[in-house]
Structures are given as structure tokens and as C-alpha cells.
Design a protein around this motif. Structure first.
Motif: not given
Length: 72
Positions: A1-20, A64-66
Motif C-alpha cells: 500500500m502507498c501512502l501520501a502525506v499532506p505537508l505545509k511548505i516551510v521553505s523552497v530552494d530550487g527543486k527542493r523544499a522543506v515541508g512540515e 484522517c491520518i490521526e
């Protein structure tokens, strides 16, 4: 089974980002979603942001995840 998780973007650097979510952060790739900005919500699967979400959609998904975690 695959699971995708929602994240809020904290920072973006080119094609990389940090989510929380829930106080945890993750580095991810944003190759598939141009113009991602801090504050945006995205669905993340296998380290890639694959879909933009509204804040409401992200909150509903996280709830839903919680709920599933609490059912153990």
C-alpha cells in the motif's frame, strides 16, 4: 500500500523544499509542481510533492491520518 502525506511548505530552494506536519519536517522534491511557495500545502509521496492542496483539504487529510493512528 502507498501512502501520501499532506505537508505545509516551510521553505523552497530550487527543486527542493522543506515541508512540515505535526512538528516533523521532511525534505522533498517539487519538480512536478511549479511555483510552490512557503505556506502552500502539498501531498507528498515517495519524497515528491505530487499535488497542491487547499489548507482545508490538508487539515482533513491529517485528521484522517490521526484518526487511523488513534484506532490502534
Amino acid at each position: 500500500m502507498c501512502l501520501a502525506v499532506p505537508l505545509k511548505i516551510v521553505s523552497v530552494d530550487g527543486k527542493r523544499a522543506v515541508g512540515e506536519a505535526g512538528g516533523l519536517t521532511q525534505t522533498l522534491r517539487v519538480d512536478f509542481l511549479p511555483d510552490i511557495q512557503p505556506g502552500d500545502y502539498v501531498m507528498v509521496h515517495a519524497g515528491f510533492a505530487i499535488e497542491r492542496l487547499s489548507e482545508q483539504q490538508a487539515r482533513e487529510n491529517l485528521a484522517c491520518i490521526e484518526e487511523a493512528l488513534d484506532a490502534r
